[in-house]
Design a protein around this motif. Sequence first.
Motif, PDB file in Angstrom:
ATOM      1  N   PRO A  55       0.836  -1.214   0.000  1.00 54.51           N
ATOM      2  CA  PRO A  55       0.000   0.000   0.000  1.00 54.51           C
ATOM      3  C   PRO A  55       0.866   1.257   0.000  1.00 54.51           C
ATOM      4  CG  PRO A  55      -0.702  -1.550   1.714  1.00 54.51           C
ATOM      5  CD  PRO A  55       0.616  -2.038   1.197  1.00 54.51           C
ATOM      6  N   SER A  56       0.419   2.251  -0.755  1.00 57.02           N
ATOM      7  CA  SER A  56       1.191   3.497  -0.851  1.00 57.02           C
ATOM      8  C   SER A  56       1.299   4.202   0.493  1.00 57.02           C
ATOM      9  CB  SER A  56       0.550   4.427  -1.874  1.00 57.02           C
ATOM     10  OG  SER A  56      -0.798   4.707  -1.517  1.00 57.02           O
ATOM     11  N   ILE A  57       0.329   3.969   1.380  1.00 59.89           N
ATOM     12  CA  ILE A  57       0.352   4.621   2.690  1.00 59.89           C
ATOM     13  C   ILE A  57       1.560   4.169   3.513  1.00 59.89           C
ATOM     14  CG2 ILE A  57      -1.096   2.873   3.805  1.00 59.89           C
ATOM     15  CD1 ILE A  57      -2.434   5.118   5.348  1.00 59.89           C
ATOM     16  N   VAL A  58       2.039   2.934   3.254  1.00 58.31           N
ATOM     17  CA  VAL A  58       3.192   2.414   3.985  1.00 58.31           C
ATOM     18  C   VAL A  58       4.475   3.120   3.572  1.00 58.31           C
ATOM     19  CG1 VAL A  58       4.536   0.318   4.434  1.00 58.31           C
ATOM     20  CG2 VAL A  58       2.055   0.191   4.262  1.00 58.31           C
ATOM     21  N   LEU A  59       4.510   3.624   2.336  1.00 60.78           N
ATOM     22  CA  LEU A  59       5.730   4.218   1.799  1.00 60.78           C
ATOM     23  C   LEU A  59       5.855   5.705   2.090  1.00 60.78           C
ATOM     24  CD1 LEU A  59       5.683   2.525  -1.728  1.00 60.78           C
ATOM     25  CD2 LEU A  59       6.907   1.770   0.314  1.00 60.78           C
ATOM     26  N   ALA A  60       4.814   6.336   2.607  1.00 57.71           N
ATOM     27  CA  ALA A  60       4.817   7.795   2.760  1.00 57.71           C
ATOM     28  C   ALA A  60       5.939   8.258   3.694  1.00 57.71           C
ATOM     29  CB  ALA A  60       3.453   8.271   3.260  1.00 57.71           C
ATOM     30  N   VAL A  61       6.055   7.645   4.863  1.00 60.75           N
ATOM     31  CA  VAL A  61       7.077   8.075   5.820  1.00 60.75           C
ATOM     32  C   VAL A  61       8.489   7.769   5.318  1.00 60.75           C
ATOM     33  CG1 VAL A  61       7.966   7.747   8.167  1.00 60.75           C
ATOM     34  CG2 VAL A  61       5.498   7.939   7.775  1.00 60.75           C
ATOM     35  N   PRO A  62       8.786   6.558   4.793  1.00 59.59           N
ATOM     36  CA  PRO A  62      10.132   6.348   4.223  1.00 59.59           C
ATOM     37  C   PRO A  62      10.463   7.319   3.096  1.00 59.59           C
ATOM     38  CG  PRO A  62       9.033   4.254   4.546  1.00 59.59           C
ATOM     39  CD  PRO A  62       8.011   5.310   4.799  1.00 59.59           C
ATOM     40  N   GLN A  63       9.500   7.626   2.253  1.00 59.57           N
ATOM     41  CA  GLN A  63       9.745   8.587   1.183  1.00 59.57           C
ATOM     42  C   GLN A  63      10.054   9.967   1.746  1.00 59.57           C
ATOM     43  OE1 GLN A  63       6.118   8.133  -1.028  1.00 59.57           O
ATOM     44  NE2 GLN A  63       6.939   6.539  -2.352  1.00 59.57           N
ATOM     45  N   TYR A  64       9.356  10.342   2.805  1.00 63.55           N
ATOM     46  CA  TYR A  64       9.638  11.636   3.428  1.00 63.55           C
ATOM     47  C   TYR A  64      11.054  11.673   3.996  1.00 63.55           C
ATOM     48  CZ  TYR A  64       9.774  15.290   6.931  1.00 63.55           C
ATOM     49  OH  TYR A  64      10.152  16.370   7.693  1.00 63.55           O
ATOM     50  N   LEU A  65      11.454  10.598   4.690  1.00 60.83           N
ATOM     51  CA  LEU A  65      12.797  10.575   5.270  1.00 60.83           C
ATOM     52  C   LEU A  65      13.865  10.642   4.183  1.00 60.83           C
ATOM     53  CD1 LEU A  65      12.253   7.836   8.023  1.00 60.83           C
ATOM     54  CD2 LEU A  65      12.329  10.323   8.318  1.00 60.83           C
ATOM     55  N   LEU A  66      13.649   9.938   3.073  1.00 64.37           N
ATOM     56  CA  LEU A  66      14.608   9.952   1.983  1.00 64.37           C
ATOM     57  C   LEU A  66      14.711  11.331   1.350  1.00 64.37           C
ATOM     58  CD1 LEU A  66      16.511   8.483   0.028  1.00 64.37           C
ATOM     59  CD2 LEU A  66      14.506   7.830  -1.312  1.00 64.37           C
ATOM     60  N   LEU A  67      13.569  11.929   1.018  1.00 64.43           N
ATOM     61  CA  LEU A  67      13.580  13.234   0.376  1.00 64.43           C
ATOM     62  C   LEU A  67      14.042  14.324   1.337  1.00 64.43           C
ATOM     63  CD1 LEU A  67      10.288  12.999  -1.716  1.00 64.43           C
ATOM     64  CD2 LEU A  67      12.637  12.847  -2.536  1.00 64.43           C
ATOM     65  N   SER A  68      13.778  14.135   2.620  1.00 70.39           N
ATOM     66  CA  SER A  68      14.267  15.107   3.599  1.00 70.39           C
ATOM     67  C   SER A  68      15.789  15.093   3.658  1.00 70.39           C
ATOM     68  CB  SER A  68      13.673  14.799   4.969  1.00 70.39           C
ATOM     69  OG  SER A  68      14.138  15.715   5.936  1.00 70.39           O
ATOM     70  N   LYS A  69      16.383  13.905   3.562  1.00 72.05           N
ATOM     71  CA  LYS A  69      17.844  13.807   3.535  1.00 72.05           C
ATOM     72  C   LYS A  69      18.427  14.515   2.317  1.00 72.05           C
ATOM     73  CE  LYS A  69      18.989  11.235   7.150  1.00 72.05           C
ATOM     74  NZ  LYS A  69      19.987  11.677   8.176  1.00 72.05           N
ATOM     75  N   LEU A  70      17.661  14.495   1.218  1.00 74.75           N
ATOM     76  CA  LEU A  70      18.122  15.146  -0.014  1.00 74.75           C
ATOM     77  C   LEU A  70      17.760  16.628  -0.067  1.00 74.75           C
ATOM     78  CD1 LEU A  70      17.124  12.355  -2.578  1.00 74.75           C
ATOM     79  CD2 LEU A  70      19.404  12.844  -1.657  1.00 74.75           C
ATOM     80  N   GLY A  71      17.119  17.132   0.978  1.00 78.34           N
ATOM     81  CA  GLY A  71      16.748  18.541   1.032  1.00 78.34           C
ATOM     82  C   GLY A  71      15.567  18.900   0.149  1.00 78.34           C
ATOM     83  N   MET A  72      14.710  17.938  -0.156  1.00 77.14           N
ATOM     84  CA  MET A  72      13.570  18.178  -1.046  1.00 77.14           C
ATOM     85  C   MET A  72      12.235  18.222  -0.314  1.00 77.14           C
ATOM     86  SD  MET A  72      14.494  15.824  -4.350  1.00 77.14           S
ATOM     87  CE  MET A  72      16.033  16.038  -5.249  1.00 77.14           C
ATOM     88  N   ALA A  73      12.234  18.083   1.008  1.00 75.66           N
ATOM     89  CA  ALA A  73      10.968  18.123   1.741  1.00 75.66           C
ATOM     90  C   ALA A  73      10.346  19.515   1.607  1.00 75.66           C
ATOM     91  CB  ALA A  73      11.192  17.778   3.209  1.00 75.66           C
ATOM     92  N   ASP A  74       9.027  19.555   1.649  1.00 73.49           N
ATOM     93  CA  ASP A  74       8.257  20.789   1.519  1.00 73.49           C
ATOM     94  C   ASP A  74       8.565  21.498   0.195  1.00 73.49           C
ATOM     95  OD1 ASP A  74       6.373  22.684   2.275  1.00 73.49           O
ATOM     96  OD2 ASP A  74       7.835  23.936   3.321  1.00 73.49           O
ATOM     97  N   SER A  75       8.603  20.707  -0.882  1.00 75.09           N
ATOM     98  CA  SER A  75       8.822  21.265  -2.211  1.00 75.09           C
ATOM     99  C   SER A  75       7.891  20.569  -3.195  1.00 75.09           C
ATOM    100  CB  SER A  75      10.280  21.086  -2.648  1.00 75.09           C
ATOM    101  OG  SER A  75      10.578  19.718  -2.841  1.00 75.09           O
ATOM    102  N   TYR A  76       7.788  21.142  -4.395  1.00 78.07           N
ATOM    103  CA  TYR A  76       6.956  20.521  -5.416  1.00 78.07           C
ATOM    104  C   TYR A  76       7.506  19.163  -5.835  1.00 78.07           C
ATOM    105  CZ  TYR A  76       4.501  24.973  -5.845  1.00 78.07           C
ATOM    106  OH  TYR A  76       3.752  26.089  -5.582  1.00 78.07           O
ATOM    107  N   LEU A  77       8.832  19.024  -5.820  1.00 78.94           N
ATOM    108  CA  LEU A  77       9.435  17.740  -6.187  1.00 78.94           C
ATOM    109  C   LEU A  77       9.074  16.646  -5.185  1.00 78.94           C
ATOM    110  CD1 LEU A  77      13.007  18.750  -7.403  1.00 78.94           C
ATOM    111  CD2 LEU A  77      11.102  17.897  -8.789  1.00 78.94           C
ATOM    112  N   ALA A  78       8.856  17.030  -3.934  1.00 80.13           N
ATOM    113  CA  ALA A  78       8.479  16.041  -2.929  1.00 80.13           C
ATOM    114  C   ALA A  78       7.138  15.401  -3.245  1.00 80.13           C
ATOM    115  CB  ALA A  78       8.433  16.702  -1.549  1.00 80.13           C
ATOM    116  N   MET A  79       6.297  16.095  -3.981  1.00 82.74           N
ATOM    117  CA  MET A  79       5.022  15.530  -4.397  1.00 82.74           C
ATOM    118  C   MET A  79       5.118  14.806  -5.730  1.00 82.74           C
ATOM    119  SD  MET A  79       2.546  15.872  -2.261  1.00 82.74           S
ATOM    120  CE  MET A  79       1.193  15.584  -3.401  1.00 82.74           C
ATOM    121  N   LEU A  80       5.995  15.276  -6.618  1.00 84.73           N
ATOM    122  CA  LEU A  80       6.068  14.712  -7.962  1.00 84.73           C
ATOM    123  C   LEU A  80       6.875  13.421  -8.013  1.00 84.73           C
ATOM    124  CD1 LEU A  80       6.532  17.908 -10.167  1.00 84.73           C
ATOM    125  CD2 LEU A  80       4.530  16.417 -10.073  1.00 84.73           C
TER     126      LEU A  80
END
Length: 288
Positions: free
Chosen positions: A127-152
């Motif tokens: 389920p995609s809901i399971v991946l939301a937090v890992p995706q946030y942690l990954l993109l946060s490490k890359l400095g992309m959190a709270d950006s349009y790329l974080a959604m795309l």
Amino acid sequence: MTPLTLTAGPKGGRRTAWVPTLVLLLGALYCLIPIAWVVIAATKDRSELFSTFTFAPGGGFFRNLSDLTAYRDGIFWRWMANSAFYAGLGALLSAAVSAAGGYALGRFAFRGREAVFKMILAGVLVPSIVLAVPQYLLLSKLGMADSYLAMLLPSILSPYGVYLVRIYAAASVPAELMEAARMDGASEWRIFSRIAVPMMMPGLITVFLFQFVGIWNNFLLPYVMLADDEKFPITLGLYTLLAQGASQPALYTLVITGCLLAVLPLIGLFLVIQRFWSLDLLSGSVKA
């Protein structure tokens, strides 16, 4: 072959399957009654919403629309534009990636193909809901959190889309046609873009529709990824508006009107895409 016979009723007429018909009608009512409530409730102003009969229409729709447009200098339409951007571009990129991946898995034999396909099948089951937090942690490490790329970026790869296109490519793109194109000197890219993609178009449109609806209705991913309400999609924006309605009941009419407007693009998209489905099916039957 045995000729098809119709079951006759007591008076010689065809017997009607009442039970399946009744179940379908109940299912339709179950789905349509909430929509009918939203449509009717959006016509009521703040004084009518809780004081009149549930399915009695009111006369405040245009006032609600005006108040919604004026709320915070029209931020509702910014949320709508954000949703259209996330869903439109994300679904388009996902359809393109699914087309390339599904075509390669369906029409080329290479070492490890079945292993890759099984990994994609496993991704369909997660389920995609399971991946939301890992995706946030990954993109946060890359400095992309709270950006349009974080959604795309999380929306581009759809395991179900790759799986669907793989099945569709194996069934709709003849290997003989590909070999004939190679003998005529066509490159693999030309075969893919000029021959395979048009043949796979009904499947790609299906992937686009599923991804568009999924991204448009997604709530948890933007809730986790975004902090700036200027970047919110319509789902998260209406949620924040509803949360404020606990202390300001007047905002409930704006939330209901916003829900009605948020559904309209999905209905319009389905009607437009249904036309392309019909054209593709008709063209396929003519070619056959």
